[in-house]
Design a protein around this motif. Structure first.
Motif, short mmCIF file in Angstrom:
data_model
loop_
_atom_site.label_atom_id
_atom_site.label_comp_id
_atom_site.label_asym_id
_atom_site.label_seq_id
_atom_site.Cartn_x
_atom_site.Cartn_y
_atom_site.Cartn_z
N ARG A 92 12.20 1.42 2.36
CA ARG A 92 12.93 1.98 1.22
C ARG A 92 14.33 1.38 1.17
NH1 ARG A 92 12.42 6.30 -2.16
NH2 ARG A 92 14.32 7.37 -2.76
N ALA A 142 16.62 2.95 -6.13
CA ALA A 142 15.76 3.09 -4.95
C ALA A 142 14.48 2.31 -5.21
CB ALA A 142 15.45 4.55 -4.68
N TRP A 143 14.12 1.45 -4.26
CA TRP A 143 12.92 0.63 -4.36
C TRP A 143 12.16 0.73 -3.05
CZ3 TRP A 143 17.79 -0.65 -5.79
CH2 TRP A 143 18.02 -1.02 -7.11
N VAL A 144 10.83 0.78 -3.13
CA VAL A 144 9.99 0.75 -1.92
C VAL A 144 9.47 -0.68 -1.79
CG1 VAL A 144 7.97 1.65 -0.73
CG2 VAL A 144 9.38 3.18 -2.13
#
Length: 183
Positions: A92, A142-144
């Motif tokens: 994350r 927010a990026w996974v």
């Protein structure tokens, strides 16, 4: 070759060749050993850390915490926080950018897809919303990311509003080393 030389010259030549045949490998070993000892005892300029998949081996070029990301705009967009937290489902990546708008026009900063160092593209979007003239705003994206991937760049869009319309400019922001922690 040695048949053409007789006497003491032949003996001297043979001795010289034997000395060189022994001296050259010994010299190579001494230099190699000396290099190993100097790196072990004196260090090689590094901090002694071992490089892993989660720790860059060298300082990466690009923006980091405290850096302004879009110097081309009148607004000031500065990274407040950038972290990567490992997890079972992926890594994350959190990025927080503060925006200060000293202009007399509304401004908006949008964050979009992240490009990883392994060339994966991870979609996403976040926005400050409209930051009024003379105002401040914050955007957190927010990026996974896929497991083991670190962010390399993020898309950013500057939106400037005026009496004559809206101007949208797209940028790619190169990111520097981002701290990776275990979740």
């Amino acid at each position: 070759m040695l048949d053409d030389i007789d006497g003491p010259e032949q003996t001297t030549l043979v001795r010289t060749l034997i000395v060189l045949a022994i001296a050259i490998p010994v010299l190579i070993e001494v230099v190699t050993f000396g290099s190993l000892v100097s790196h072990s005892l004196l260090g090689s300029g590094g901090d002694g850390a071992t490089a892993t998949a989660t720790t860059p081996t060298a300082e990466m070029e690009g923006a980091g915490v405290g850096d302004e990301i879009l110097t081309e705009t009148a607004a000031v967009e500065r990274i407040d926080r950038a972290t990567v937290v490992t997890g079972d489902d992926g890594w994350r990546f959190l990025l927080t950018v503060s925006v200060s708008n000293p202009t007399d026009r509304p401004y908006e900063l949008r964050l979009s897809a992240v490009q990883t160092r392994d060339s994966a593209t991870v979609p996403g979007s976040a926005t400050t919303g409209t930051v009024p003239a003379g105002g401040n705003g914050t955007v957190t994206g927010a990026w996974v990311l896929p497991k083991g991937h670190q962010p390399d760049a993020v898309g950013a869009t500057a939106v400037t509003r005026s009496d004559t319309g809206t101007r949208t400019t797209n940028y790619t922001v190169d990111l520097g080393s981002i701290q990776v922690s275990n979740g």
